[in-house]
Each structure stands twice: as structure tokens, then as C-alpha cells.
Scaffold this motif. Structure first.
Motif, short mmCIF file in Angstrom:
data_model
loop_
_atom_site.label_atom_id
_atom_site.label_comp_id
_atom_site.label_asym_id
_atom_site.label_seq_id
_atom_site.Cartn_x
_atom_site.Cartn_y
_atom_site.Cartn_z
N ASP A 64 42.39 76.59 55.26
CA ASP A 64 42.83 75.47 55.24
C ASP A 64 42.10 73.85 54.59
O ASP A 64 42.64 73.15 54.23
N ARG A 84 42.01 68.96 54.32
CA ARG A 84 43.79 69.44 55.32
C ARG A 84 43.13 68.78 56.44
O ARG A 84 42.72 68.89 56.79
N HIS A 87 45.89 68.13 62.11
CA HIS A 87 46.62 68.57 63.57
C HIS A 87 47.80 68.35 63.04
O HIS A 87 48.27 68.29 61.86
N ARG A 88 48.75 68.86 64.00
CA ARG A 88 50.43 69.58 63.64
C ARG A 88 50.70 68.51 62.32
O ARG A 88 51.71 67.96 61.69
N LYS A 89 50.76 66.70 63.42
CA LYS A 89 51.38 65.86 62.65
C LYS A 89 50.54 65.48 61.41
O LYS A 89 51.51 64.52 60.36
N ASN A 90 49.66 65.56 61.45
CA ASN A 90 49.39 65.30 59.54
C ASN A 90 48.62 66.76 59.16
O ASN A 90 47.77 66.53 57.67
N ARG A 91 49.39 67.98 59.34
CA ARG A 91 49.10 68.90 58.17
C ARG A 91 49.50 68.71 56.80
O ARG A 91 49.32 68.96 55.90
N HIS A 92 50.49 67.70 56.54
CA HIS A 92 50.96 67.25 55.03
C HIS A 92 50.08 66.69 54.40
O HIS A 92 50.47 66.16 53.38
#
Ligand SMILES: CC(C)(COP(=O)(O)OP(=O)(O)OC[C@H]1O[C@@H](n2cnc3c(N)ncnc32)[C@H](O)[C@@H]1OP(=O)(O)O)[C@@H](O)C(=O)NCCC(=O)NCCS
Length: 175
Positions: A64, A84, A87-92
Motif C-alpha cells: 500500500d 496511502r 482506511h477505506r474512507k481515505n484510500r484514494h
């Protein structure tokens, strides 16, 4: 891998620099490069690299994150890290850090490392690339702007260095 010849930069002699993705075997070289820039106490918040060689090896295995290095004469003289969002909310998102050893700056190495990291961002679905920089680091800020980063905010007087308050500048590049 990306090779380029220093002849692009007229003041360089004929050395080749190599920019590539770091591997666990690079742990020691990465630590030494980062620590030498930290020792200058001008550009980075941390003054001691926080991972042991074993810890750094583990970090370099994390798919990651991505670390890019610039090598010259088998020595790591530049490091760029992408971390990276966990969390799912900030993986972008990813956070970028970069350090080139003294004596190797202003030769285009920072630009090459950044361009290489942008490829990784695009391939790995990063939409928003973040970094933090001291307001006093105008050389770095100008380079980031040239490469498409914009200031999105700043935390005022966040640092006190050499008798002066310095802002923490938040910069972002969207993909
Ligand atoms: C900030 C940093 C990463 C930039 O990397 P760099 O390799 O020095 O940057 P580049 O050479 O790619 O580009 C920087 C400048 O050098 C110029 N340059 C490129 N080749 C050059 C050459 N042969 N001679 C002189 N200048 C050159 C670039 O055009 C750019 O110019 P400008 O900013 O005056 O417009 C690096 O200087 C560094 O590690 N500094 C210390 C640590 C640090 O500040 N880290 C960032 C913390 S947020």
C-alpha cells in the motif's frame, strides 16, 4: 526503472542516476539518506528516523506504500515515500515525502522522483496526493507548484525554527 543522463543538466559530469522502486534490501540506504537530511535540521520536522533497519525493511514490503530511490555510484542519494490512506474512507489519498541529500540538489532528481511517483499514483487509484512543507522552504514549494500541486491551506506558526515561526503549508495534487 528510469535511467537518464546528467547531460540534460549542463553542470553535471557524466554520471548516471537511476530512479527506481525501493526494495527491502535498500532499508539501510534509505535510513542513511533520510537521516543525513534530518541532520541538517532545516527541511524536515523529524530529527531522527523512527524505524530500525528491520522496521524499515517491513515498511518497504507494504504494497500500500511505495518508496522510490535515486541511486548514484551504488549509494542512495534521494528518497521519495508515498503513504496511502489506511482506511477505506481515505484510500484514494496518499501522503508524499521527499528528501535529496545535500550536494545532489538542483540537478533534476526531485523532479524525476516526483514524476515516477505520479505514475504509481495513477496505476494505484490515488486521486488526491498530499504533502506538507515548511513555508520557509520556498525552493520545494516552487517545485511542487511546477509539478501541479496547489496550496489547500496552512497551519499558521506551527513550527519555531532559528528564532522564527514557520507555517505548515498543506499542498495537494489531484489525479
Ligand atoms: C526539495 C527537493 C526535494 C527538490 O529536489 P531537487 O532535486 O533539488 O529538485 P529539481 O532539481 O528537480 O528542481 C528544483 C530546481 O532545480 C532546477 N534545476 C534542475 N536542474 C538544474 C541544474 N542542472 N542546475 C541548476 N538548477 C537545476 C529546477 O528547474 C528547479 O528550479 P527552480 O525551482 O529554481 O525553478 C530537494 O531540494 C530536497 O530534498 N531538499 C531538502 C529536503 C526537502 O526540502 N524536502 C522536502 C520537504 S517538504
Amino acid at each position: 526503472m528510469l535511467h537518464w543522463h546528467a547531460k540534460e543538466h549542463p553542470n553535471e559530469t557524466a554520471e548516471d542516476y537511476l530512479v527506481r522502486l525501493a526494495e527491502p534490501k535498500d532499508a539501510r540506504g534509505v535510513i542513511m539518506c533520510m537521516q543525513s537530511v534530518m541532520d541538517e535540521r532545516i527541511y524536515l520536522v523529524g530529527e531522527y528516523y523512527m524505524l530500525t533497519e528491520k522496521g524499515e525493511q517491513e515498511r518497504l514490503k507494504n504494497p500500500d506504500d511505495a518508496t522510490f530511490v535515486c541511486e548514484k555510484d551504488d549509494q542512495i542519494i534521494g528518497v521519495l515515500t508515498l503513504q496511502r490512506g489506511f482506511h477505506r474512507k481515505n484510500r484514494h489519498t496518499a501522503n508524499l515525502g521527499i528528501a535529496i541529500k545535500k550536494g545532489h540538489r538542483h540537478k533534476g532528481i526531485g523532479t524525476k522522483l516526483m514524476q515516477k511517483s505520479f505514475e504509481w499514483c495513477k496505476q494505484n487509484g490515488i486521486k488526491k496526493l498530499n504533502l506538507e512543507v515548511f513555508s520557509s522552504n520556498t525552493n520545494a514549494i516552487e517545485l511542487y507548484k511546477k509539478l501541479g500541486f496547489e496550496e489547500e491551506g496552512r497551519r499558521k506558526d506551527q513550527f519555531f525554527m532559528e528564532g522564527t515561526y514557520v507555517d505548515d503549508v498543506f499542498m495537494t495534487k489531484y489525479f
